[in-house]
Design an enzyme around this catalytic site. Structure first.
Site, PDB file in Angstrom:
ATOM      1  N   ASP A 204       0.833  -1.193   0.000  1.00 31.77           N
ATOM      2  CA  ASP A 204       0.000   0.000   0.000  1.00 31.77           C
ATOM      3  C   ASP A 204       0.877   1.255   0.000  1.00 31.77           C
ATOM      4  O   ASP A 204       1.868   1.331   0.727  1.00 31.77           O
ATOM      5  CB  ASP A 204      -0.897  -0.026   1.252  1.00 31.77           C
ATOM      6  N   GLU A 272       1.684  -0.105  -4.920  1.00 29.70           N
ATOM      7  CA  GLU A 272       0.723   0.912  -5.340  1.00 29.70           C
ATOM      8  C   GLU A 272       1.445   2.255  -5.387  1.00 29.70           C
ATOM      9  O   GLU A 272       1.890   2.757  -4.354  1.00 29.70           O
ATOM     10  CB  GLU A 272      -0.443   0.998  -4.353  1.00 29.70           C
TER      11      GLU A 272
END
Length: 537
Positions: A204, A272
């Protein structure tokens, strides 16, 4: 069938994203859980996915629904137990499905024991584990950095009489990756899951790990350069050029440490990249050299505006210039954006064409749960909102709940078979029930997804082969994939019939079973939202 010992399994893989709160509730509390995922893994296997990515299920106060972790090495009780996770991994592996988990290490919850100690005073053992800074002389925050969730990225702490950095909610303080002890602690947490059989990680906000040591202000971003790929249009976050609050060069050395840790386990990582100006450039840095993460996914195909032929060409031209050896991971939808059939206003035919396009692009691909059913974005009343992001910016931005509603498994049940509770943590959209898994038979969107993924497996060149430059004429884009075979791929990304000419040579039509236009001749008329695939004879 079981997973194989292949260190390159990730290359060209189809990864199915599961949002655990909304996949399947096994105990009737209205919230999806790990045993529920295990119960539904055959759906994923039948779809043809190679791996699942499970959004966070760690212990958490759930201020941001698991993206605020309070214990990296345990399962939150609402999702089950470590034994439930072990059972999930075992069942997935039996079905030939690898398991990736969402690792959120740029920040923790403010309830994490590390932060509870860090904010006690300026001299404790973890005083430097988070990003603390003194105020300016006038008491204002140390920099002009902004939070993605709105307002300043700095929060005052009365106990330490300092500000701490939070790129997201105030309850999500950022870890200080300039501290080697912090790096080791998150690597230790990573290894905990590797030892439990995890095959990979979705990292993330991978470019948020480090901040500028000198705490320099971000410059303003000219109006003509602003876009809403990273944050909603109404968010002032889009008004800055984010040079100093993220995407720092020190991240490269940490990613090398991360890769060295996961490599002996045969695990893979996809990062990401949250940057709307330099996403492909950052991806190039993070995936180059074979010693950092294997894949990154930028926001180019997650953009608000419908992907047109010119957009596709621009993306791949930039990719060739910035990162010719990078391995992207493409997706149209995920748990943070409006579902793409709604976001792009797609008809059923257009949605099918875009799926075939995705399956033909060089790279790995992610499918978000419910996408295979053709689910539109769910309409959520303000009273039912759970997402703090949507509550903050309502009604101009309605948040992320509309793409997070529970999966509909059956039609003849108000909760779609998701839960036996009176209602789920979010309501099931009535518009989703006619698209439930159980009623999607022959000719359905689900059947089409299965067929397209089977076609991709039958032609490995689509997953692993080289890709030519994208050529565009009007709304039509075409390119070739080459390796063990050569496949010409043409797509009409517009509402009018258009003609495309095949390259010189003999070509055999492919994908007739997918509804593609026969492309055996030199000239092909593509209907609106049509495509043609041909193999070189």
């Amino acid at each position: 069938m079981s997973v194989t010992k292949d260190p390159d399994w990730w290359r060209g893989a189809v990864i199915y994203q599961i949002y655990p709160r909304s996949f399947q509730d096994s105990n009737g509390d209205g919230i999806g859980d790990l045993p529920g995922i295990t119960q539904r893994l055959e759906h994923v296997a039948k779809l043809g996915a190679d791996a699942i990515w499970i959004s966070p299920f760690f212990k958490s106060p759930m201020k941001d629904f698991g993206y605020d972790v309070s214990d990296y090495c345990d399962v939150d009780p609402m999702f089950g137990t470590l034994a439930d996770f072990d059972a999930l991994v075992a069942r997935a592996h039996d079905l030939g499905i690898r398991v990736m988990i969402d690792l959120v290490i740029s920040h923790t919850s403010d309830r994490h024991p590390w932060f509870l100690e860090s904010h006690k005073n300026r001299s404790n053992a973890k005083a430097d584990w988070y990003v603390w800074a003194d105020p300016k002389l006038d008491g204002t925050p140390p920099t002009n950095w902004l939070s993605i969730f709105g307002g300043s990225a700095w929060q005052w702490d009365a106990r330490r009489e300092q500000y701490y950095l939070h790129n997201f909610l105030t309850s999500q303080p950022d870890l200080n990756f300039h501290n080697p002890a912090v790096q080791q602690a998150v690597l230790d947490a990573t290894e905990f899951w590797l030892k439990r059989g995890v095959d990979g990680f979705r990292l993330d906000t991978i470019n948020f790990y480090f901040h500028d040591k000198h705490l320099r202000d971000n410059p303003g971003l000219p109006v003509e350069m602003r876009n809403d790929r990273t944050a909603p249009k109404v968010n002032p976050y889009n008004h800055q050029m984010h040079l100093f609050d993220k995407s720092q060069s020190e991240n490269l050395a940490f990613l090398r440490r991360f890769r060295a840790l996961i490599a002996p386990y045969g695990a893979a990582a996809v990062g990401e990249v949250g940057d709307s100006e330099r996403g492909l450039q950052i991806m190039a840095h993070y995936t180059s050299g074979g010693d950092k993460v294997q894949m990154c996914y930028p926001f180019e195909l997650l953009q608000p505006a419908r992907l047109g032929a010119a957009d596709l060409k621009a993306t791949f031209d930039q990719l060739a210039a910035e990162a010719p050896d990078a391995w992207p991971c493409w997706s149209y939808s995920n748990h943070d954006v409006v579902r793409h059939v709604t976001r792009w206003g797609l008809s059923d035919q257009a949605a099918r064409m875009y799926l075939v396009l995705l399956a033909c692009l060089r790279g790995s691909i992610c499918i978000y749960q419910g996408e295979e059913l053709g689910l539109p974005e769910a309409e959520i009343d303000f009273e039912d909102l759970q997402d703090p992001y949507g509550i903050e910016f309502w009604p101009e931005f309605k948040g992320r709940d509309g793409c997070r509603t529970p999966m509909p498994w059956v039609q003849d049940n108000a909760n779609g078979g998701f839960t036996t509770a009176a209602r789920g943590w979010l309501p099931v959209s009535p518009a989703h029930l006619p698209k439930a898994v159980a009623v999607q038979g022959e000719g359905s969107m689900l059947a089409y997804y299965r067929a397209v993924l089977a076609f991709r497996r039958a032609h490995p060149v689509l997953a692993l082969g080289a890709m030519s430059a994208v050529t565009v004429e009007g709304d039509v884009a075409w390119f070739s994939r080459s390796g063990d075979e050569a496949i010409f791929c043409a797509f009409n990304l517009g509402p009018d019939t258009a003609r495309v000419t095949l390259p010189e040579g003999r070509w055999q039509a492919l994908a007739g079973e997918l509804g593609g236009t026969a492309a055996a001749g030199q000239g092909v008329d593509l209907p609106a939202w049509g495509f043609a695939l041909a193999r070189k004879a």
